[in-house]
Design an enzyme around this catalytic site. Structure first.
Site, short mmCIF file in Angstrom:
data_model
loop_
_atom_site.label_atom_id
_atom_site.label_comp_id
_atom_site.label_asym_id
_atom_site.label_seq_id
_atom_site.Cartn_x
_atom_site.Cartn_y
_atom_site.Cartn_z
N ASN A 1 0.82 -1.23 0.00
CA ASN A 1 0.00 0.00 0.00
C ASN A 1 0.85 1.27 0.00
OD1 ASN A 1 0.77 -0.36 2.67
ND2 ASN A 1 -1.19 0.27 3.53
N GLY B 1 2.35 -4.98 7.83
CA GLY B 1 1.38 -5.80 7.11
C GLY B 1 0.30 -6.28 8.06
N GLU C 1 4.33 -3.43 12.60
CA GLU C 1 3.30 -2.42 12.34
C GLU C 1 2.18 -3.17 11.63
OE1 GLU C 1 1.07 -0.15 10.43
OE2 GLU C 1 2.78 0.78 9.40
N CYS D 1 -3.32 1.40 6.81
CA CYS D 1 -3.55 0.81 8.14
C CYS D 1 -4.18 1.81 9.10
CB CYS D 1 -2.23 0.33 8.75
SG CYS D 1 -1.42 -0.87 7.74
N GLU E 1 8.25 3.97 14.36
CA GLU E 1 9.00 4.35 13.16
C GLU E 1 8.90 5.86 12.98
OE1 GLU E 1 7.11 1.65 10.23
OE2 GLU E 1 8.96 0.49 10.41
C1 SIN Z 1 0.24 2.31 6.58
O1 SIN Z 1 -0.86 2.28 6.09
O2 SIN Z 1 0.77 1.28 6.99
C2 SIN Z 1 1.06 3.57 6.71
C3 SIN Z 1 0.33 4.80 6.45
C4 SIN Z 1 1.12 6.03 6.74
O3 SIN Z 1 2.34 6.03 6.95
O4 SIN Z 1 0.50 7.07 6.76
#
Ligand code: SIN
Length: 485
Positions: A156, A233, A255, A289, A463
């Site tokens: 993604n 993931g 994550e 996510c 992160e």
């Molecule tokens: C993710 O969907 O894992 C990361 C999204 C983001 O860094 O904004």
């Protein structure tokens, strides 16, 4: 604008060289917007993963021994190259992931911002000197790189999630083997080409694309030379990687999945809340996510909020990512599309009302129309599972206590959002929500300066920000004695 040669991006990148597999096995990468063929890429297995680990291991001591300022300067050069090639990289990203070109461009700059951030942080890997209980000695604390890290990145955000991990790892003095998602390996290979151009030494940054994630994952988690696994993931795959890493007692950052509540209180600025919901829900066609998964709206403003949101969702432009003005691209694959269809059908069957969308979109086989569902309840699958698609699920609530309890009623704990003008309520909700990140009157919370990560079954580790470096170092304590009286 310089072109990156797509034809050159077909090998694994191991020890600074483009490497085919021993049997020249390849897998096809296709464009989810129209199914067209993009490239055939080396299909690495355990042997190639092992070779990449050996290359990273051979480079580890030399990389760790470099002054932090040199490592930082290299990361900075790499960042400049990403920015210089932003259009080409965005073009590749849109082709393999489907997201609109403007979003892809934003993602490359977002990825580059991690390189910029950690180029600076590399120089700030401070230790401590602690007075000891005895006057004869002092406690010294230094931070040292963990060693070879294996990172497994998602489709993604094929650029930004890799850069977020790689920038921190390399800044800390670790070397790295990355396995990009099989749907989107080209973005990772493209940044490897730029790493070499930036002068990152051979073996420090390796990429093993593969259509056999379980085989490569088993090697990465089972190999003793790998000291850390960082994964972004699903929770299911994360759990498996944790189990596989247990034997080698590896350091881990996970994550994982989310089920973000987006809470709109009646006292909120409703226009700002609608814009925030659009940003938090429909970015990347709902495939993040941190996407707003359950949109809780105080009952007294539900009709107003729903009408304003629906007006804006109706006019979102659904189109192939390369088309000008595109705002919503395709879902990544058929399974993703079918999951969204199942969730909407289940919600409808249980009494939710479709205000907008609720069907596939004619832009292509993997497109789903941006959708607003009203009358969603906590028992419906759409409220319990991560939607990962462009569906806004609206749920009414009556009180602060009720909505906090509903919001926390999930095994996940990645991101949450609150819209209110009441400062006391903002603090109360921010503290009571069991999530790693809370956006207060903000729908986009991601930034290289901020610690990104979750709690509960959304994982652990951070992160970005200065916390991000800690995930790639070991703390060592030395006792300096013989200091006299
Ligand atoms: C993710 O969907 O894992 C990361 C999204 C983001 O860094 O904004």
């Amino acid at each position: 604008m310089k072109r990156i040669d797509l034809n050159a991006l077909n090998g694994a990148f191991i020890g600074g060289r483009w490497t085919p597999t021993a049997d020249d096995r390849r897998f096809a990468v296709t464009n989810p917007a129209d199914g067209s063929h993009l490239a055939d890429v080396a299909d690495c297995g355990a042997d190639e993963a092992r070779a990449a680990i050996e290359a990273a291991s051979a480079a580890q001591a030399g990389w760790a021994a470099r002054p932090a300022a040199d490592r930082g300067a290299m990361l900075r050069r790499w960042r400049d190259l990403l920015v210089e090639h932003v259009d080409t990289l965005a073009d590749i990203l849109t082709a393999e992931n489907g997201k609109p070109l403007a979003e892809a461009r934003g993602e490359i700059l977002y990825g580059a911002s991690y390189l910029e951030w950690f180029a600076e942080e590399a120089k700030r890997l401070y230790g401590d000197i602690i007075p000891s209980a005895s006057g004869h000695n002092r406690i010294l604390v230094i931070k040292q790189p963990i060693g070879v890290c294996a990172v497994i990145t998602p489709w993604n955000f094929p650029n930004a999630m890799l850069m977020r991990k790689a920038a921190a790892a390399l800044a800390a003095g670790c070397t790295l083997v990355a396995k990009p998602a099989e749907d989107t390996p080209l973005s990772a290979l493209a940044v490897a080409a730029l790493a070499a151009e930036a002068g990152v030494p051979d073996g420090v940054f390796n990429i093993v694309p593969s259509s056999r994630p379980a085989e490569v994952g088993a090697e990465l988690t089972g190999n003793d030379r790998v000291r850390k696994i960082s994964f972004t993931g699903s929770t299911g795959v994360g759990r498996k990687l944790i189990e596989q890493s247990a034997a080698g007692i590896k350091r881990l950052s996970m994550e994982l999945g989310g089920n973000a509540p987006f809470i709109v209180f009646a006292d909120a600025d409703l226009d700002a809340a609608v814009d925030g919901a659009i940003a938090a829900k429909f970015r990347n066609a709902g495939q993040t996510c941190v996407c707003a998964n359950r949109i809780f709206v105080e009952r007294s403003v539900m009709a107003d909020f729903s009408a304003r949101l629906s007006e804006k969702v109706k006019v979102l432009s659904v189109a192939q990512g390369h088309e000008s003005g595109a705002q919503i691209g395709p879902l990544i694959n058929k399974a993703a599309l079918e999951k969204v269809e199942r969730l909407v059908a289940d919600a409808r069957g249980a009494g939710a009302k479709v205000k907008v969308g609720g069907h596939r979109h004619e832009a292509g086989d993997l497109f789903y129309a941006p959708t607003v569902l009203e009358g969603v309840t906590a028992e419906m699958d759409v409220a319990r599972e991560e939607i990962f698609g462009p569906v806004a699920a609206l749920m009414a609530f009556d009180s602060e206590d009720e909505v906090i309890a509903l919001a926390n009623d999930t095994p996940y704990g990645l991101a949450a959002y609150v819209y209110t003008r009441d400062l006391g309520r903002a603090w109360r909700a921010g503290e009571a929500l069991e999530y790693g990140m809370v956006g207060i009157n903000e729908g986009i919370i991601s930034s290289s300066a901020a610690p990104f990560g979750g709690i509960k079954q959304s994982g652990f580790g951070r992160e970005g920000s200065h916390y991000g470096l800690d995930d790639y170092v070991s703390v060592k304590y030395m006792l300096m004695g013989g200091l006299g009286a």
